[in-house]
Motif scaffolding. Structure first.
Motif, mmCIF file in Angstrom:
data_model
loop_
_atom_site.group_PDB
_atom_site.id
_atom_site.type_symbol
_atom_site.label_atom_id
_atom_site.label_comp_id
_atom_site.label_asym_id
_atom_site.label_seq_id
_atom_site.Cartn_x
_atom_site.Cartn_y
_atom_site.Cartn_z
ATOM 1 N N GLN A 97 0.826 -1.226 0.000
ATOM 2 C CA GLN A 97 0.000 0.000 0.000
ATOM 3 C C GLN A 97 0.852 1.265 0.000
ATOM 4 O OE1 GLN A 97 -3.091 0.090 2.976
ATOM 5 N NE2 GLN A 97 -3.549 -2.078 2.752
ATOM 6 N N GLY A 110 -5.443 -10.613 -2.010
ATOM 7 C CA GLY A 110 -6.241 -10.155 -3.148
ATOM 8 C C GLY A 110 -6.570 -8.679 -3.025
ATOM 9 N N GLU A 111 -7.761 -8.299 -3.505
ATOM 10 C CA GLU A 111 -8.201 -6.893 -3.545
ATOM 11 C C GLU A 111 -8.119 -6.241 -2.172
ATOM 12 O OE1 GLU A 111 -9.648 -4.033 -6.310
ATOM 13 O OE2 GLU A 111 -9.257 -6.139 -6.692
ATOM 14 N N GLN A 112 -8.558 -6.992 -1.136
ATOM 15 C CA GLN A 112 -8.639 -6.427 0.217
ATOM 16 C C GLN A 112 -7.251 -6.014 0.725
ATOM 17 O OE1 GLN A 112 -11.574 -6.057 2.061
ATOM 18 N NE2 GLN A 112 -12.418 -6.478 0.041
ATOM 19 N N GLN A 166 -4.921 -4.684 -0.830
ATOM 20 C CA GLN A 166 -4.544 -3.378 -1.371
ATOM 21 C C GLN A 166 -5.232 -2.235 -0.613
ATOM 22 O OE1 GLN A 166 -2.512 -3.119 -4.128
ATOM 23 N NE2 GLN A 166 -2.339 -5.337 -4.421
ATOM 24 N N LEU A 167 -6.389 -2.540 -0.009
ATOM 25 C CA LEU A 167 -7.227 -1.451 0.508
ATOM 26 C C LEU A 167 -7.256 -1.370 2.028
ATOM 27 C CD1 LEU A 167 -10.175 -2.082 -1.975
ATOM 28 C CD2 LEU A 167 -8.349 -0.394 -2.212
ATOM 29 N N ASP A 197 -4.351 -5.655 -16.286
ATOM 30 C CA ASP A 197 -5.621 -6.295 -16.647
ATOM 31 C C ASP A 197 -5.423 -7.742 -17.114
ATOM 32 O OD1 ASP A 197 -5.753 -4.254 -19.662
ATOM 33 O OD2 ASP A 197 -4.373 -5.822 -19.010
ATOM 34 N N GLU A 249 -4.342 -11.458 -12.056
ATOM 35 C CA GLU A 249 -5.426 -11.922 -11.182
ATOM 36 C C GLU A 249 -4.972 -13.147 -10.396
ATOM 37 O OE1 GLU A 249 -8.372 -10.687 -10.158
ATOM 38 O OE2 GLU A 249 -7.448 -8.969 -11.115
ATOM 39 N N ARG A 258 -2.726 -12.086 -7.664
ATOM 40 C CA ARG A 258 -3.399 -11.444 -6.525
ATOM 41 C C ARG A 258 -4.075 -12.450 -5.619
ATOM 42 N NH1 ARG A 258 -6.234 -6.029 -8.796
ATOM 43 N NH2 ARG A 258 -4.345 -4.791 -8.975
ATOM 44 N N LYS A 259 -4.578 -13.516 -6.237
ATOM 45 C CA LYS A 259 -5.343 -14.474 -5.419
ATOM 46 C C LYS A 259 -4.440 -15.468 -4.712
ATOM 47 C CE LYS A 259 -9.601 -14.126 -8.028
ATOM 48 N NZ LYS A 259 -10.001 -14.340 -9.398
#
Length: 1108
Positions: free
Chosen positions: A656, A792-794, A796-797, A843, A848, A851-852
């Protein structure tokens, strides 16, 4: 039956009485892990030495074996064959090597030392050894010469005499050439030391002797007189023959070369000043610097080569040292980076009386070895395959990794091969002798060196080779040209502002993190693709714990070291910053809020390899420089980098690009601080004014992040802790030894080490948590629990949450190393993420998948029996402890050293189990078993430890270790019995049987009319029968240890025993021979005595008593 150990119980009582949280100790059944490591698994020995020979002083080359030897000022000898065949030996006296001479194609080498000893080395064994030595008592050695295929060595001395040594027996011949006989009446003064000796290539019976004063004598060995004398009024530095033996060339101290005919008495036939300006009026050219060496080499077709070093004109101030190659009408001046120590021309033939056909020049410089190709236009250099560039910039730190992932070396090699320079000679490296060892040690090993100019080099150190793989320049991240205004603020590390201080590397994820002396941390990712970074991501961190009280007398305080005055009753110790920045009463002035180095603002093109991901800088605060970074760690599974200094620690989330935690050391303790730290001002207590809630609640992410509009520069204000009073460690209450009093300079509590692990965060926990252990310079280990968002996505945030969980244990001395073992006593390495290519477009499907991907965690499953299922190993400068988790009870404790302190400790994996390896400041290397901390090995390895060794020593798995033994050389050692046993096989062989080339053909006419080379029976001249015995007091013969010693490692089993028996017989034979000689000598003296007595009797026979 339960085993009972009274020592552990006593340790437990000590623990309870200490100020740490009380821990219960009991020798429970499940701590009795069967340890597999025994002391006979350990043996310490040196393996190989790599790098450039430090302070070289002499060089020799065997043209048939193709082996190069280099001697140094400390008596070291380095031998080089083909790439990968290297050898290091040491003369015991440590005197400088002044000259080396190979017995060409014999597998032997003669070395002459500054302490007037001559040694014969046997190179036919993998570890060369001295066979004979000769120590001169009355004369100083200045020059040696050993003709090709001769066993008689000429030794010239400072007094101008020449002695002759038989290299087989290493006995002096009675034949001596005295200086006064050599010059007779040609000079009134002493001619000076002998600076050159060589025999006429066409007539072995004629010897040319060069004296320093400028006199050269052609000596006839048979008639024992001088044939010719040649005088010149300038001092001589070297002499070289033309191969036909009719001419020779001298180099002089005024920068001239003189060429002489051997029959021409008076003047040289030609005088050349290679670098002198020729005056118009035909006068002598102005003098130049001395020509230190000249070589004269002929070719069948074309002009001869005259090669020389030195001789530049005095007005070339600041010009670099040069080698000059004169070939026909062309003169090439080749500039060198360092002063020239010596050079040798490599020729096709070992015979001095044949056309030489030179093909290369080996130039030994003070800090480099250069080989020049003479056969190609422009004289290009050969690409040097030896690892001689370790010191290109001084080494500031090292790390060593054995048993790396197998794909790592090929990956680093493929990106490093693109960095190679162009323009090298196309030919094969000419030093190609010897054979590689047959070792079977096959695991990959990597050494990383950090340097003063900010470069980081990766080396392949597998087996016993060393080869550079890849070079990273970290200084590229910063602006080189500092503006004038910045000049005043660079006094932190002005000499080398980019120097690397600490490195942290995760071999599996290939993440690299380096900390520099200018208080900066750079995080790198490895990529196989080129990328251009528009803006280098930067985080600025203020590690400064301010006082927010304007009335406080010591209000200014910065991050510099404080000096403490004597505490008077009723007043706190006053603090003052460095004199260059007087303390100001205002604490909020951000006038000095700046980093030490400026990160570049222009786009950065990043080649394949290591690419910068994030730069973290500690900034100046209130005119105070940031404290140096003392510890660093990274964990690729968590995506975190953590670093500490004497102010505290900062945790950075590099995914991050944020600072997760920025805490003062004191704030880590919370309310359980074991040290009674006095508040700075006794007048009033101050309220916390921070954005961080109570430290134990774990909301450590709520610091104020001030993002710039571009969201690239994240300037982080420090969270103000629960008790800002304690922002500095005023540790008068605790002293390192009983003699230290509170008068002593205040010792800050610095962060000295980190360890990421998956373990039980709190006492009595039943689940495993990601944790960070923090070790301090006062011997405390504190734990921080990490709460990570899902992958994953989480990830990053959501923020990473860190909550301090209190103190684990306290030890004497600064914490050096921490590790966690599982219930069987095996190491639990920190979890890691496998490497992936970071530069795939966002993309793509690949991204993907990446990330997973879950981080790889290598920890025991939580379903395991949780009754003490882990052990924490902690090693400090003085002692080691093993703590059972989750009960946090100390079950083993060992005091490693009382009188000294540990410089380096590592928890390492041997093939038979785990151990702690320690290197102590008194030179001892020790290993302790795990988890029982039994001493397994203790060897007094280095009697003297300097700062360089202390800074660069490191252990790694499978019994390997290394350190820098000189500024230019790496010494590798092993403490594994297995490796010691296999070492003999792994070492390369220097000597290989090679046919000596045929002697040059004399030709029909030369044979008929007496031309060609004249041979000489030297045995007849120099042997004892003709020359008699040399004076006993002149030199003493010392037999070398090369006999039996060389055989010890040569072979084991029957062959070895036979060889040893043979050598023993040889030595016995030698002794018997000596006895026989002595007996013969005694008989001879008895004979002469009886002869004298008989003569006396005859003389006196007819005399009367009164005639006596």
């Amino acid at each position: 039956m339960k085993k009972f150990n009274i020592r552990k119980v006593l340790d437990g009582l000590k623990e309870v009485s200490s100020s740490a949280p009380s821990v219960q100790v009991g020798p429970q059944e499940n701590h009795l892990i069967q340890e597999t490591l025994q002391s006979d698994h350990f043996q310490l020995c040196k393996t190989v030495r790599h790098g450039f020979p430090y302070q070289p002083s002499a060089m020799a080359f065997d043209p048939v074996q193709k082996i190069l030897a280099i001697g140094t000022q400390s008596g070291a000898l380095r031998l080089f064959g083909r790439p990968g065949v290297e050898c290091y030996c040491q003369h015991e006296s440590g005197a400088a090597v002044i000259q080396l001479q190979f017995l060409i194609n014999e597998g032997a080498l003669v070395s002459a030392l500054a302490d007037d000893t001559v040694h014969l080395w046997n190179l036919r064994q993998k570890r060369p050894a001295i066979l004979h030595s000769l120590k001169f008592n009355r004369e100083r050695i200045t020059y040696c010469h050993l003709p090709f295929q001769s066993k008689w060595l000429y030794i010239g001395t400072e007094r101008g005499n020449i002695h002759i040594v038989n290299v087989e027996s290493f006995m002096l011949s009675g034949y001596v050439i005295m200086w006064n006989k050599a010059i007779e009446l040609s000079s009134k003064a002493h001619p000076g030391p002998v600076v050159h000796i060589s025999d006429n290539p066409m007539d072995e019976g004629k010897l040319i002797i060069g004296f320093e004063s400028g006199i050269v004598v052609l000596w006839d060995l048979k008639s024992k007189k001088a044939d010719y004398r040649y005088t010149y009024d300038e001092a001589i530095h070297s002499v070289a023959w033309h191969h036909e033996g009719k001419q020779f060339i001298c180099s002089h101290s005024d920068g001239t070369l003189t060429i002489w005919n051997i029959r021409g008495q008076g003047k040289p036939i030609q005088t050349i000043t290679p670098h002198g300006k020729q005056p118009k009026d035909g006068k002598k050219p102005e003098p130049c610097k001395p020509i230190l060496k000249v070589e004269y080499k002929t070719t069948r077709i074309g002009d001869p080569f005259i090669i020389l070093s030195g001789g530049l004109s005095y007005d070339t101030v600041g010009r670099r040292p040069c080698l000059t190659v004169m070939h026909g009408k062309s003169t090439a001046v080749l500039e060198m980076d360092y002063p020239i120590v010596d050079f040798l021309t490599l020729c096709e033939t070992p015979y001095p009386n044949d056309f030489q056909e030179p093909y290369a020049v080996v130039v030994l410089l003070e800090k480099d070895l250069v080989v020049i190709d003479l056969a190609q236009n422009g004289y290009p250099i050969f690409e040097n395959p030896y690892p001689l560039t370790i010191h290109e910039s001084p080494v500031t730190c090292c790390e060593y990794f054995a048993d790396c992932p197998v794909d790592l070396i090929p990956a680093l090699y493929s990106v490093g091969s693109r960095q190679k320079r162009q323009g090298y000679s196309k030919k094969e490296w000419p030093i190609s002798g010897g054979n590689w060892g047959q070792g079977t040690q096959s695991y990959p090993e990597i050494i990383i060196t950090g340097h003063a100019d900010g470069t980081v080099k990766f080396w392949d150190a597998s087996a016993i080779m060393l080869q550079v793989l890849y070079k990273l320049k970290t200084a590229k991240v910063f602006d080189r040209n500092r503006s004038k205004e910045d000049k005043g603020n660079t006094d932190v590390s002005d000499e080398d502002p980019f120097a690397i201080q600490i490195m942290a590397w995760c071999p599996e994820s290939r993440m690299l993190c380096v900390a520099g002396v200018s208080a900066n941390v750079i995080i790198y990712r490895f990529s196989k693709l080129e990328v251009t970074t528009e803006v280098v991501q930067l985080l600025e961190v203020r590690m400064q714990y301010e006082l927010n009280d304007m009335e406080s007398p010591d209000g200014g305080g910065g991050g510099g070291e404080q000096t403490a005055a004597l505490p008077t009753p009723g007043a706190s110790p006053q603090t003052s910053g460095p004199p260059s920045h007087p303390s100001t009463s205002s604490n909020n002035s951000d006038g000095g809020n700046m980093p030490c180095l400026k990160v570049r603002s222009t786009p950065l093109k990043q080649s394949p390899g290591y690419q910068v991901d994030l730069v973290v800088q500690l900034v100046w605060v209130s005119g105070e420089p940031p404290q140096p970074i003392t510890s660093l760690a990274l964990n690729s599974s968590c995506g975190l980098v953590v670093f500490g200094n004497s102010n505290g620690l900062a945790v950075v989330d590099y995914i991050q690009k944020t600072v997760v935690l920025n805490l003062g050391t004191v704030e880590l303790y919370g309310s359980n601080d074991p040290y009674q730290r006095q508040p700075r001002s006794p007048r009033k207590t101050r309220q916390p004014s921070g954005g961080l809630c109570d430290i134990n609640e774990g909301s450590a992410t709520s610091e104020d992040r001030c993002k710039s509009p571009t969201s690239v520069l994240l300037s982080v204000c420090p969270p103000r802790g629960a008790n800002p009073l304690d922002h500095r460690d005023n540790s008068f209450s605790r002293s390192r030894s009983s003699s230290v009093t509170s008068i002593d300079k205040e010792a800050r509590e610095a962060i000295s080490s980190f360890h990421f692990c998956e373990t039980f965060a709190r006492k009595g926990d039943s689940t495993l948590t990601q944790c960070l252990y923090v070790g301090t310079s006062l011997g405390t280990v504190l734990a921080l629990a990490l709460t990570l968002p899902p992958a994953g996505e989480q990830r990053q945030l959501q923020p990473v949450i860190i909550s301090p969980t209190g103190m684990l244990v306290r030890l004497k001395g600064s914490i050096m190393r921490m590790a966690v073992l599982d219930s069987t006593g095996s190491q639990l390495p920190p979890a890691f993420e496998s490497w992936y290519e970071p530069n795939i477009s966002a993309d793509g499907e690949e991204r993907e998948k990446v990330r997973k991907r879950r981080p790889v965690s290598v920890s025991p499953s939580t379903s395991q029996d949780l009754n003490e299922s882990q052990y924490a190993v902690v090693c400090s400068e003085k002692q080691a402890k093993v703590i059972a988790l989750p009960s946090q009870s100390c079950i083993y404790k060992h005091s490693i050293t009382e009188t000294s302190f540990i410089l380096r400790a590592d928890v390492v994996q041997m093939s038979q189990g785990m151990c702690v390896a320690c290197f102590c400041a008194n030179g001892h290397i020790m290993t302790l078993s795990l988890p029982g901390l039994r001493p397994l090995m203790d060897v007094n390895y280095l009697p003297l430890t300097d700062m360089r060794i202390a800074r660069t020593f490191c252990f790694t798995n499978l019994g390997q270790a290394m350190y820098l033994c000189s500024p230019t050389e790496v010494q590798r050692i092993t403490y594994s019995q297995d490796t010691c046993e296999n070492l003999q096989e792994m070492l390369g062989e220097l000597f290989t049987p090679v046919e000596t080339p045929e002697a040059p053909n004399r030709g029909f006419f030369k044979g008929l009319f007496g031309g060609g080379a004249q041979s000489l029976d030297r045995e007849e001249l120099f042997g004892e029968i003709a020359a008699g015995k040399a004076s006993r007091s002149l030199a003493q013969h010392i037999p070398g240890p090369g006999g039996i010693e060389g055989m010890k490692g040569a072979a084991s089993g029957v062959v070895g025993d036979l060889a040893r028996a043979r050598i023993a017989l040889d030595e016995r034979g030698q002794k018997l021979g000596e006895l026989e000689e002595r007996t013969a000598g005694m008989m001879a003296s008895a004979d002469s005595f009886s002869k004298h007595a008989h003569e006396m009797m005859l003389k006196c026979k007819d005399k009367k008593w009164y005639q006596f």
